[in-house]
Design a protein around this motif. Sequence first.
Motif, PDB file in Angstrom:
ATOM      1  N   PRO A   1     -53.804  27.653  30.880  1.00 44.80           N
ATOM      2  CA  PRO A   1     -52.339  27.484  31.607  1.00 44.80           C
ATOM      3  C   PRO A   1     -51.850  28.697  32.004  1.00 44.80           C
ATOM      4  O   PRO A   1     -51.210  28.811  32.950  1.00 44.80           O
ATOM      5  CB  PRO A   1     -51.289  26.740  30.508  1.00 44.80           C
ATOM      6  CG  PRO A   1     -52.203  27.013  29.333  1.00 44.80           C
ATOM      7  CD  PRO A   1     -53.749  26.775  29.358  1.00 44.80           C
ATOM      8  N   SER A   2     -52.137  29.672  31.489  1.00 43.67           N
ATOM      9  CA  SER A   2     -51.977  31.087  32.033  1.00 43.67           C
ATOM     10  C   SER A   2     -52.358  31.392  33.344  1.00 43.67           C
ATOM     11  O   SER A   2     -51.705  32.612  33.830  1.00 43.67           O
ATOM     12  CB  SER A   2     -52.691  32.234  30.943  1.00 43.67           C
ATOM     13  OG  SER A   2     -53.894  32.280  31.134  1.00 43.67           O
ATOM     14  N   GLU A   3     -53.434  30.715  33.889  1.00 48.63           N
ATOM     15  CA  GLU A   3     -53.865  30.813  35.124  1.00 48.63           C
ATOM     16  C   GLU A   3     -52.862  30.159  36.247  1.00 48.63           C
ATOM     17  O   GLU A   3     -53.207  30.436  37.552  1.00 48.63           O
ATOM     18  CB  GLU A   3     -55.098  30.103  35.223  1.00 48.63           C
ATOM     19  CG  GLU A   3     -56.314  30.751  34.363  1.00 48.63           C
ATOM     20  CD  GLU A   3     -57.730  29.821  34.684  1.00 48.63           C
ATOM     21  OE1 GLU A   3     -58.448  30.151  35.631  1.00 48.63           O
ATOM     22  OE2 GLU A   3     -57.813  29.048  33.897  1.00 48.63           O
ATOM     23  N   LEU A   4     -51.964  29.499  35.570  1.00 50.53           N
ATOM     24  CA  LEU A   4     -51.115  28.585  36.446  1.00 50.53           C
ATOM     25  C   LEU A   4     -49.771  29.357  36.693  1.00 50.53           C
ATOM     26  O   LEU A   4     -49.365  29.968  35.982  1.00 50.53           O
ATOM     27  CB  LEU A   4     -50.896  27.275  36.006  1.00 50.53           C
ATOM     28  CG  LEU A   4     -52.152  26.414  35.855  1.00 50.53           C
ATOM     29  CD1 LEU A   4     -51.850  24.931  35.155  1.00 50.53           C
ATOM     30  CD2 LEU A   4     -52.732  25.976  37.238  1.00 50.53           C
ATOM     31  N   SER A   5     -49.175  29.294  37.898  1.00 48.43           N
ATOM     32  CA  SER A   5     -48.017  29.782  38.244  1.00 48.43           C
ATOM     33  C   SER A   5     -47.059  28.854  39.107  1.00 48.43           C
ATOM     34  O   SER A   5     -45.943  28.422  38.358  1.00 48.43           O
ATOM     35  CB  SER A   5     -48.049  31.148  38.721  1.00 48.43           C
ATOM     36  OG  SER A   5     -48.895  31.141  39.962  1.00 48.43           O
ATOM     37  N   THR A   6     -47.253  28.714  40.452  1.00 47.82           N
ATOM     38  CA  THR A   6     -46.572  28.192  41.340  1.00 47.82           C
ATOM     39  C   THR A   6     -47.286  27.054  42.215  1.00 47.82           C
ATOM     40  O   THR A   6     -48.667  27.348  42.194  1.00 47.82           O
ATOM     41  CB  THR A   6     -45.879  29.320  42.295  1.00 47.82           C
ATOM     42  OG1 THR A   6     -47.090  30.023  43.267  1.00 47.82           O
ATOM     43  CG2 THR A   6     -45.194  30.434  41.746  1.00 47.82           C
ATOM     44  N   TYR A   7     -46.509  26.412  42.922  1.00 48.48           N
ATOM     45  CA  TYR A   7     -47.223  25.209  44.008  1.00 48.48           C
ATOM     46  C   TYR A   7     -48.012  26.269  44.864  1.00 48.48           C
ATOM     47  O   TYR A   7     -49.166  25.975  45.447  1.00 48.48           O
ATOM     48  CB  TYR A   7     -46.252  24.532  44.761  1.00 48.48           C
ATOM     49  CG  TYR A   7     -45.307  23.741  43.840  1.00 48.48           C
ATOM     50  CD1 TYR A   7     -45.586  22.636  43.318  1.00 48.48           C
ATOM     51  CD2 TYR A   7     -43.886  24.157  43.448  1.00 48.48           C
ATOM     52  CE1 TYR A   7     -44.930  21.637  42.572  1.00 48.48           C
ATOM     53  CE2 TYR A   7     -43.181  23.254  42.604  1.00 48.48           C
ATOM     54  CZ  TYR A   7     -43.905  22.003  42.222  1.00 48.48           C
ATOM     55  OH  TYR A   7     -43.068  21.294  41.459  1.00 48.48           O
ATOM     56  N   GLU A   8     -47.630  27.101  45.354  1.00 48.77           N
ATOM     57  CA  GLU A   8     -48.040  28.068  46.322  1.00 48.77           C
ATOM     58  C   GLU A   8     -49.309  28.794  46.005  1.00 48.77           C
ATOM     59  O   GLU A   8     -50.256  28.732  46.868  1.00 48.77           O
ATOM     60  CB  GLU A   8     -46.934  29.528  46.830  1.00 48.77           C
ATOM     61  CG  GLU A   8     -45.722  29.028  47.492  1.00 48.77           C
ATOM     62  CD  GLU A   8     -44.773  28.056  46.808  1.00 48.77           C
ATOM     63  OE1 GLU A   8     -43.767  27.559  47.178  1.00 48.77           O
ATOM     64  OE2 GLU A   8     -44.750  28.222  45.313  1.00 48.77           O
ATOM     65  N   ALA A   9     -49.330  29.114  44.840  1.00 47.76           N
ATOM     66  CA  ALA A   9     -50.572  29.921  44.292  1.00 47.76           C
ATOM     67  C   ALA A   9     -51.952  28.702  44.140  1.00 47.76           C
ATOM     68  O   ALA A   9     -52.976  28.966  44.237  1.00 47.76           O
ATOM     69  CB  ALA A   9     -50.364  30.169  42.880  1.00 47.76           C
ATOM     70  N   LEU A  10     -51.623  27.356  44.331  1.00 46.10           N
ATOM     71  CA  LEU A  10     -52.558  26.592  44.158  1.00 46.10           C
ATOM     72  C   LEU A  10     -53.586  26.422  45.540  1.00 46.10           C
ATOM     73  O   LEU A  10     -54.420  25.802  45.886  1.00 46.10           O
ATOM     74  CB  LEU A  10     -51.974  25.001  44.067  1.00 46.10           C
ATOM     75  CG  LEU A  10     -51.532  24.660  42.682  1.00 46.10           C
ATOM     76  CD1 LEU A  10     -51.087  23.276  42.551  1.00 46.10           C
ATOM     77  CD2 LEU A  10     -52.313  24.925  41.583  1.00 46.10           C
ATOM     78  N   ALA A  11     -52.868  27.240  46.699  1.00 43.84           N
ATOM     79  CA  ALA A  11     -53.553  27.173  48.014  1.00 43.84           C
ATOM     80  C   ALA A  11     -54.610  28.390  47.998  1.00 43.84           C
ATOM     81  O   ALA A  11     -55.603  28.456  48.829  1.00 43.84           O
ATOM     82  CB  ALA A  11     -52.719  27.412  49.039  1.00 43.84           C
ATOM     83  N   ASP A  12     -54.694  29.024  46.683  1.00 50.46           N
ATOM     84  CA  ASP A  12     -55.686  30.207  46.609  1.00 50.46           C
ATOM     85  C   ASP A  12     -57.331  29.512  46.497  1.00 50.46           C
ATOM     86  O   ASP A  12     -57.307  28.450  45.971  1.00 50.46           O
ATOM     87  CB  ASP A  12     -55.480  30.972  45.493  1.00 50.46           C
ATOM     88  CG  ASP A  12     -56.098  32.239  45.221  1.00 50.46           C
ATOM     89  OD1 ASP A  12     -57.399  32.018  44.965  1.00 50.46           O
ATOM     90  OD2 ASP A  12     -55.794  33.256  45.552  1.00 50.46           O
ATOM     91  N   ARG A  13     -57.997  30.393  47.073  1.00 47.66           N
ATOM     92  CA  ARG A  13     -59.506  29.809  47.228  1.00 47.66           C
ATOM     93  C   ARG A  13     -60.071  29.657  45.848  1.00 47.66           C
ATOM     94  O   ARG A  13     -61.082  29.054  45.496  1.00 47.66           O
ATOM     95  CB  ARG A  13     -60.680  30.863  47.937  1.00 47.66           C
ATOM     96  CG  ARG A  13     -60.298  30.858  49.265  1.00 47.66           C
ATOM     97  CD  ARG A  13     -61.088  31.766  49.801  1.00 47.66           C
ATOM     98  NE  ARG A  13     -62.693  31.748  49.738  1.00 47.66           N
ATOM     99  CZ  ARG A  13     -63.364  31.038  50.566  1.00 47.66           C
ATOM    100  NH1 ARG A  13     -62.782  30.209  51.449  1.00 47.66           N
ATOM    101  NH2 ARG A  13     -64.479  30.639  50.104  1.00 47.66           N
ATOM    102  N   LYS A  14     -59.438  30.145  44.575  1.00 49.07           N
ATOM    103  CA  LYS A  14     -60.083  30.118  43.120  1.00 49.07           C
ATOM    104  C   LYS A  14     -59.889  28.711  42.875  1.00 49.07           C
ATOM    105  O   LYS A  14     -60.803  28.114  41.991  1.00 49.07           O
ATOM    106  CB  LYS A  14     -59.231  30.745  42.216  1.00 49.07           C
ATOM    107  CG  LYS A  14     -57.795  30.538  41.875  1.00 49.07           C
ATOM    108  CD  LYS A  14     -57.135  31.279  40.900  1.00 49.07           C
ATOM    109  CE  LYS A  14     -57.667  30.989  39.401  1.00 49.07           C
ATOM    110  NZ  LYS A  14     -56.863  31.852  38.455  1.00 49.07           N
ATOM    111  N   TRP A  15     -59.104  27.579  43.418  1.00 51.77           N
ATOM    112  CA  TRP A  15     -59.064  26.502  43.200  1.00 51.77           C
ATOM    113  C   TRP A  15     -59.894  25.469  43.791  1.00 51.77           C
ATOM    114  O   TRP A  15     -59.621  24.494  44.117  1.00 51.77           O
ATOM    115  CB  TRP A  15     -57.761  25.802  43.219  1.00 51.77           C
ATOM    116  CG  TRP A  15     -56.832  26.927  42.298  1.00 51.77           C
ATOM    117  CD1 TRP A  15     -55.758  27.578  42.654  1.00 51.77           C
ATOM    118  CD2 TRP A  15     -56.833  26.712  40.774  1.00 51.77           C
ATOM    119  NE1 TRP A  15     -55.193  28.302  41.316  1.00 51.77           N
ATOM    120  CE2 TRP A  15     -55.735  27.539  40.265  1.00 51.77           C
ATOM    121  CE3 TRP A  15     -57.733  26.064  39.651  1.00 51.77           C
ATOM    122  CZ2 TRP A  15     -55.651  27.933  38.858  1.00 51.77           C
ATOM    123  CZ3 TRP A  15     -57.394  26.210  38.591  1.00 51.77           C
ATOM    124  CH2 TRP A  15     -56.534  27.337  38.151  1.00 51.77           C
TER     125      TRP A  15
END
Length: 351
Positions: free
Chosen positions: A147-161
Amino acid sequence: MNINRRVFLFGGTAITAITLGQLGKSQPSLAQSRRMNLYSSRHYDTDQSLYDTFQSDSGARVNMIEAGAGELMERIKSEGRNSPADVLLTVDAGNLWRAQQDGLFQAVDSDFLNEKIPASRRDPDGFWYGFSERARVIFYNKANVDPSELSTYEALADRKWRGKILLRSSTNIYNKSLVASRIAIHGEDTAEDWVKGIFANFARPPEGNDTAQIKACAAGIGDIAIANSYYFARLARSSDPADRDVIDKVGIFFPNQGAGERGTHVNISGGGVLKNSPNRAAAIAFLEHLAKPVSQRLFSDGNNEYPVVKDVEWSDTLMSFGRFNIDNLNVAEYGKNQLEAVQMMDRAGWT
């Protein structure tokens, strides 16, 4: 209270009438109006407690028609000035905004409602009010995501996901409102980049409802799911071993917390008095009833929704998820930006 359910067709769609009396006209004052005719797209059996307590307190009998939001709106328009409907109760601010744009509601000036319902959870001109909140949050596979990898809705657009996100169809009103909120917050260009990034990170083509996304997350089909909080709460309250297994494997995360963040996106379930209401006094009394502490707690205990009225206690299940900060963007913005949200998702290929 005994309920009689009758299913009939309207425009090719099955509609359920829950009759506690005959739908019809009555006198305008609450003392004379012994009925309140409700059109509801809330399909939760636990809502019956809301109607029971209203009838007990007011003496006005609740007659209800159940169907989808779109079907009910078309029915009201078709009935026109002769409609027996007093109140439309539905889920999502986008649906309420649409009904307002179609001219279905009349404005209500209630000091009680204006005091109890936060300004961000109602129409600025009193055409509709929100009575419960549902947070659209992040769920994660505990085995694969810290869960420390999670932060915002916006961050879910990152290529890491990439290849890891689970979401239902773009036609779903909850997703339309989520995207519409990003448009209101960030503007069209930034929101469109976010939609494209989210779509590029899908683990599979959209299928199923919110519960299906959470279960797919537990099964490892994807590592991240976005869904409404009350679906997870239902699983948490279930005695089914399969549901308990899902809860053991999936964690809940409230995005956009902390300094400088807006808080988690929430939507509402709400309603308004219809333009041609024959029982206006009873209709307003019903809306005010939904804002009372006993009703607010019933929303929480019955369907795992968050109360909108300040200082009403949450259910034990919701409390177990933890407190969180919410985004106070006025939910009317979801409807205003809904068309652009749909077009944005279409351009990204999100079907």
